[in-house]
Design an enzyme around this catalytic site. Structure first.
Site, PDB file in Angstrom:
ATOM      1  N   GLY A 250      64.557 -24.180 132.877  1.00  0.00           N
ATOM      2  CA  GLY A 250      63.839 -24.070 131.241  1.00  0.00           C
ATOM      3  C   GLY A 250      63.448 -25.737 131.168  1.00  0.00           C
ATOM      4  N   ASP A 251      63.510 -26.221 132.553  1.00  0.00           N
ATOM      5  CA  ASP A 251      62.915 -27.865 131.909  1.00  0.00           C
ATOM      6  C   ASP A 251      62.167 -28.046 133.904  1.00  0.00           C
ATOM      7  OD1 ASP A 251      63.042 -30.614 131.010  1.00  0.00           O
ATOM      8  OD2 ASP A 251      63.977 -30.181 129.631  1.00  0.00           O
ATOM      9  N   ASP A 252      62.525 -29.508 133.439  1.00  0.00           N
ATOM     10  CA  ASP A 252      62.469 -30.208 134.856  1.00  0.00           C
ATOM     11  C   ASP A 252      63.152 -29.299 136.634  1.00  0.00           C
ATOM     12  OD1 ASP A 252      60.876 -31.854 133.830  1.00  0.00           O
ATOM     13  OD2 ASP A 252      61.962 -33.276 133.557  1.00  0.00           O
ATOM     14  N   SER A 286      58.093 -27.342 131.523  1.00  0.00           N
ATOM     15  CA  SER A 286      57.977 -28.386 131.778  1.00  0.00           C
ATOM     16  C   SER A 286      57.668 -29.142 133.283  1.00  0.00           C
ATOM     17  CB  SER A 286      59.888 -29.143 131.939  1.00  0.00           C
ATOM     18  OG  SER A 286      60.186 -28.795 130.885  1.00  0.00           O
TER      19      SER A 286
END
Length: 466
Positions: A250-252, A286
Site C-alpha cells: 500500500g505504499d513505497d 505510491s
C-alpha cells in the site's frame, strides 16, 4: 551533410553510453549468500512447547528457544527451525550468530493483541514515533546490536496480520506508532532471504543503523489500500544489497531514509552504498523506489538497475522539503521498465510533515548528481514532475536514453532544476535540454572512480567486490 553529421553524432552517443552501461554493470556485484551455512547447534521451536495451530500464543516458546540458543553464540552459532504450521506469536528478539529458518509451509503469525507488541523508545534520528509523539510498538521480529543474523527458509511466510493495526490507524485510536514486521537496529551482517512477508502493520523490513545487509529473493505483499505498508526501508544504513524481490503493497516498495529534520541532522548517519537489482512490483498510491522523505542524515551512492513497475502511481520519487537539510547525491538508476504508471519520475520538494515545531525551516536539502538511464515506459500519464526548491535548485540531474509513451499533452513539468539530457522522448523540459555529450559527462553521476580501480577504496568498496 547536416544529416550525415547527425547520424554520426547519434552513433557516437549510443556507443559511448553503451560502454558506460557495461562498465557499471561489471562492478555492481552483490555477494551470493550461503543461506545453507551449517550452524553447529540446531533446535526446533516445538522443543520449547510451541503449538502450530494458529491459535496458541507462542511468544514464550520463541523467547525461551532463543534464550537457550544464546549460549551457543560464541560456539559457531545456532539455528532455530520453524516447521510447517501456523505459529502465533508476539514480538520476540533475535541474537547474534543465529539462523531463523522457516520451512516451506511454516507461517509465523503476528498477534492481533497490541499488548504482545511492547512499546520501545523512538529512534534518535526521528526524535519521536513516526506517526505519534512518544514511543513506538516494537516489531514482530526484532534485534539490536547484533552480528551475523540470517532470517531465511524454504519460502516460509511471516504474516503480521496487520488489518487490525490499519483499522486502529484509520480510526485514530492508536496511542503509539505502529510496529514494523521486521526491524534490525545497530546490526551488521544481516541476511533476509527466500521468504514471503504479508500484511505488515507498518513498514515491512526496516534495517536501521545497520551495515552489510542483504535482502534477496523475498516476496512482500499487503493490500493496495493498506496504509504505510512500505516494502523494504533501509534507514541510516550502509552497504545494503536488495535483489530479486517482488513487492506489492500500500505504499513505497522501497524507501531509502536517514532520519527526520533536526533529529536526523543531529544524528548524522547517512544511508549509502545501496544496490537495488531485479525488482518487480506495483502499488496504487505510491512509488516503486523512493528516497525520503526522511533523508536528513543524507543519502548517497545508490545504484538501481533492472527494475519493472506496473499499474502504479509513481515510478521513482525523491521526497524532501524545507527543514529537512541533509543531501541526496550520486544516484544512478538504469534499465527501468514502466507500464501503466501515472508519473515516471517525481521530485516532490513539498513533503512537509515535520516531527515538531523545533525544525529549522532554513535547513535546505542539497540534491545533486542524479542520473536516469535506459528508461522505457508504456501508458505513462506524465514523464516527469521535477520540482526543486526556490533558492535551492536541484543540480546535475541527467536523463539518458529515455523513451516514454505519454498520454498527456504536457509530459514534463520542471522548476528549480538544472541538468542535462540526451536521447529523451518526449522532449524534456527547458532546464534539462542541454546535451550531456560531450562536455557535461563529468557533471553526471555514472561511474565513480573508486569502482574502476583497486586502490583508493572507500568504506563501501566491500559491496562491489563480493
Amino acid at each position: 551533410m547536416k544529416s550525415s553529421f547527425s547520424l554520426v553524432y547519434l552513433l557516437l552517443v549510443l556507443v559511448f553510453f553503451s560502454h558506460i552501461t557495461w562498465a557499471v554493470k561489471g562492478n555492481l556485484l552483490c555477494k551470493q549468500t550461503d543461506i545453507g551455512e551449517i550452524r553447529p547447534h540446531s533446535v526446533t521451536i516445538t522443543e520449547f512447547g510451541a503449538v502450530g495451530d494458529g491459535v496458541t500464543l507462542n511468544t514464550k516458546a520463541f523467547q525461551n528457544a532463543i534464550f537457550y540458543l544464546n549460549s551457543f553464540a560464541d560456539k559457531g552459532g545456532a539455528k532455530l527451525f520453524v516447521p510447517a504450521g501456523r505459529w502465533l506469536t508476539g514480538s520476540f528478539d533475535l541474537i547474534s550468530h543465529l539462523t531463523l529458518w522457516l520451512d516451506k509451509d511454516a507461517v509465523i503469525l503476528g498477534s492481533m493483541n497490541s499488548d504482545d507488541w511492547p512499546v520501545v523508545d523512538p529512534l534518535p534520528s526521528y526524535g519521536r514515533g513516526r506517526e505519534l509523539p512518544g514511543g513506538r510498538h516494537r516489531s514482530l521480529i526484532y534485534g539490536r546490536n547484533l552480528t551475523d543474523v540470517i532470517i531465511t527458509g524454504d519460502n516460509g511466510t511471516i504474516d503480521g496480520q496487520g488489518s487490525v493495526w490499519w483499522n486502529w490507524f484509520r480510526r485514530k485510536t492508536l496511542n503509539y506508532t505502529r510496529p514494523h514486521l521486521v526491524e534490525l537496529m545497530n546490526s551488521t551482517g544481516v541476511v533476509i532471504s527466500n521468504l514471503t512477508f504479508l500484511n505488515s502493520p507498518f513498514w515491512t523490513i526496516h534495517p536501521v543503523y545497520c551495515s552489510h545487509v542483504i535482502v534477496q529473493n523475498v516476496t512482500i505483499l499487503a493490500p493496495l489500500d493498506s496504509p504505510n505498508t512500505d516494502g523494504i526501508d533501509p534507514d541510516s544504513s550502509d552497504d545494503v544489497c536488495i535483489e530479486d524481490c517482488y513487492i506489492s503493497t500500500g505504499d513505497d516498495l522501497i524507501s531509502i531514509k536517514s532520519g527526520w529534520d533536526e533529529y536526523g541532522i543531529s544524528f548524522a548517519r547517512p544511508s549509502r552504498n545501496i544496490i537495488i537489482r531485479r525488482l518487480t512490483g506495483h502499488n496504487r498510491n505510491s512509488s516503486g523506489i523512493a528516497i525520503g522523505s526522511e533523508m536528513s542524515g543524507g543519502v548517497s551512492e545508490v545504484y538501481a538497475e533492472n527494475i519493472y513497475f506496473f499499474n502504479s502511481s509513481t515510478g521513482i520519487i525523491l521526497k524532501t522539503a524545507r527543514g529537512r537539510g541533509g543531501y541526496v547525491r550520486n544516484i544512478y538508476i538504469s534499465n527501468v521498465t514502466l507500464v501503466g504508471v501515472d508519473t515516471a519520475i517525481f521530485f516532490n520538494s513539498n513533503f512537509s510533515q515535520h516531527p515538531d515545531e523545533f525544525y529549522d525551516p532554513n535547513a535546505l536539502p542539497v540534491i545533486e548528481r542524479i542520473t536516469f538511464k535506459d528508461v522505457i515506459g508504456d501508458n505513462i500519464k506524465v514523464a516527469g514532475l521535477l520540482k526543486g526548491i526556490e533558492g535551492d535548485s536541484f543540480r546535475h540531474i541527467c536523463l539518458l536514453n529515455i523513451t516514454l509513451d505519454v498520454t498527456t499533452k504536457s509530459p514534463w513539468n520542471c522548476s528549480n532544476i538544472q541538468g542535462y539530457s540526451t536521447l529523451v522522448s518526449p522532449e524534456t523540459c527547458e532546464p534539462l535540454k542541454e546535451s550531456i555529450y560531450p562536455k557535461h559527462y563529468s557533471d553526471c553521476y555514472l561511474l565513480p572512480n573508486h569502482l574502476r580501480s583497486s586502490g583508493n577504496q572507500n568504506k563501501g568498496s566491500w559491496l562491489f567486490s563480493w
